[in-house]
Design a protein around this motif. Structure first.
Motif, PDB file in Angstrom:
ATOM      1  N   SER A  42       8.357  11.137  -4.551  1.00 31.67           N
ATOM      2  CA  SER A  42       7.930  11.669  -3.263  1.00 31.67           C
ATOM      3  C   SER A  42       8.891  11.276  -2.151  1.00 31.67           C
ATOM      4  N   VAL A  43       9.365  12.252  -1.409  1.00 27.69           N
ATOM      5  CA  VAL A  43      10.194  11.996  -0.230  1.00 27.69           C
ATOM      6  C   VAL A  43       9.323  11.406   0.869  1.00 27.69           C
ATOM      7  N   LEU A  44       8.057  11.788   0.847  1.00 31.69           N
ATOM      8  CA  LEU A  44       7.114  11.287   1.856  1.00 31.69           C
ATOM      9  C   LEU A  44       6.979   9.767   1.763  1.00 31.69           C
ATOM     10  N   GLY A  45       7.007   9.202   0.557  1.00 32.76           N
ATOM     11  CA  GLY A  45       6.912   7.753   0.382  1.00 32.76           C
ATOM     12  C   GLY A  45       8.095   7.024   1.001  1.00 32.76           C
ATOM     13  N   GLY A  46       9.288   7.570   0.808  1.00 29.77           N
ATOM     14  CA  GLY A  46      10.487   6.969   1.401  1.00 29.77           C
ATOM     15  C   GLY A  46      10.476   7.054   2.912  1.00 29.77           C
ATOM     16  N   LEU A  65       4.079   5.751  -5.398  1.00 30.67           N
ATOM     17  CA  LEU A  65       4.156   5.859  -6.857  1.00 30.67           C
ATOM     18  C   LEU A  65       3.057   6.754  -7.411  1.00 30.67           C
ATOM     19  N   ALA A  66       1.911   6.754  -6.762  1.00 31.36           N
ATOM     20  CA  ALA A  66       0.798   7.579  -7.233  1.00 31.36           C
ATOM     21  C   ALA A  66       1.032   9.064  -6.933  1.00 31.36           C
ATOM     22  N   ALA A  67       1.718   9.344  -5.839  1.00 31.85           N
ATOM     23  CA  ALA A  67       1.962  10.733  -5.454  1.00 31.85           C
ATOM     24  C   ALA A  67       3.227  11.250  -6.154  1.00 31.85           C
ATOM     25  N   ASP A  68       3.106  12.292  -6.895  1.00 34.52           N
ATOM     26  CA  ASP A  68       4.236  12.969  -7.557  1.00 34.52           C
ATOM     27  C   ASP A  68       5.018  12.062  -8.500  1.00 34.52           C
ATOM     28  N   LEU A 113       0.831  -1.213   0.000  1.00 36.31           N
ATOM     29  CA  LEU A 113       0.000   0.000   0.000  1.00 36.31           C
ATOM     30  C   LEU A 113       0.864   1.262   0.000  1.00 36.31           C
ATOM     31  N   LEU A 114       1.911   1.272   0.808  1.00 34.27           N
ATOM     32  CA  LEU A 114       2.806   2.438   0.825  1.00 34.27           C
ATOM     33  C   LEU A 114       3.499   2.630  -0.516  1.00 34.27           C
ATOM     34  N   LEU A 115       3.888   1.546  -1.143  1.00 36.51           N
ATOM     35  CA  LEU A 115       4.528   1.625  -2.447  1.00 36.51           C
ATOM     36  C   LEU A 115       3.573   2.194  -3.498  1.00 36.51           C
TER      37      LEU A 115
END
Length: 121
Positions: A57-61, A50-53, A44-46
């Motif tokens: 996205s630094v937020l994803g990492g 991938l969907a955001a920006d 889900l986080l992945l």
């Protein structure tokens, strides 16, 4: 036949399967559930990263690092402790019914057939 009948049979089958697993190795369910939830959160986080920006996205990492920290450094010690505790209870025979005979699988192993020998002299 009713449409709910097939669902009831499938539900009964899945509960019978879980009941068999619970009797077989109770610790297996908690440990498998932990890994399933971890991988679900990771996927889900992945997907959200991938969907955001477009995946930059630094937020994803950051979210993935928090995910790893929470699951491996906070939750996993408790899950492993609980799993080992339940597994040792299983091997001590504490999950068995008091009415079952622990020697039941071995009952016929040491029976000696009665053989009559007759000597014709």
């Amino acid at each position: 036949p009713r449409a709910g009948g097939a669902h009831h049979r499938a539900s009964k089958r899945s509960s019978a399967c879980c009941g068999w697993l619970k009797r077989r190795r109770p610790a297996l369910l908690n440990y498998a559930l932990f890994w399933f939830v971890y991988h679900l959160f990771t996927v889900l986080l992945l997907v959200f990263a991938l969907a955001a920006d477009g995946g930059d996205s630094v937020l994803g990492g950051c979210a993935e690092e928090v995910n790893v920290f929470v699951f491996f450094f906070v939750l996993q010690p408790f899950v492993v402790y609980r799993t080992l505790l339940e597994d040792s209870r299983y091997w001590q025979g504490l999950y068995r019914s008091p009415h079952t005979n622990l020697n039941e699988p071995l009952l016929g192993a040491w029976t000696v057939p009665q053989v009559r020998l007759t000597l014709n002299i």
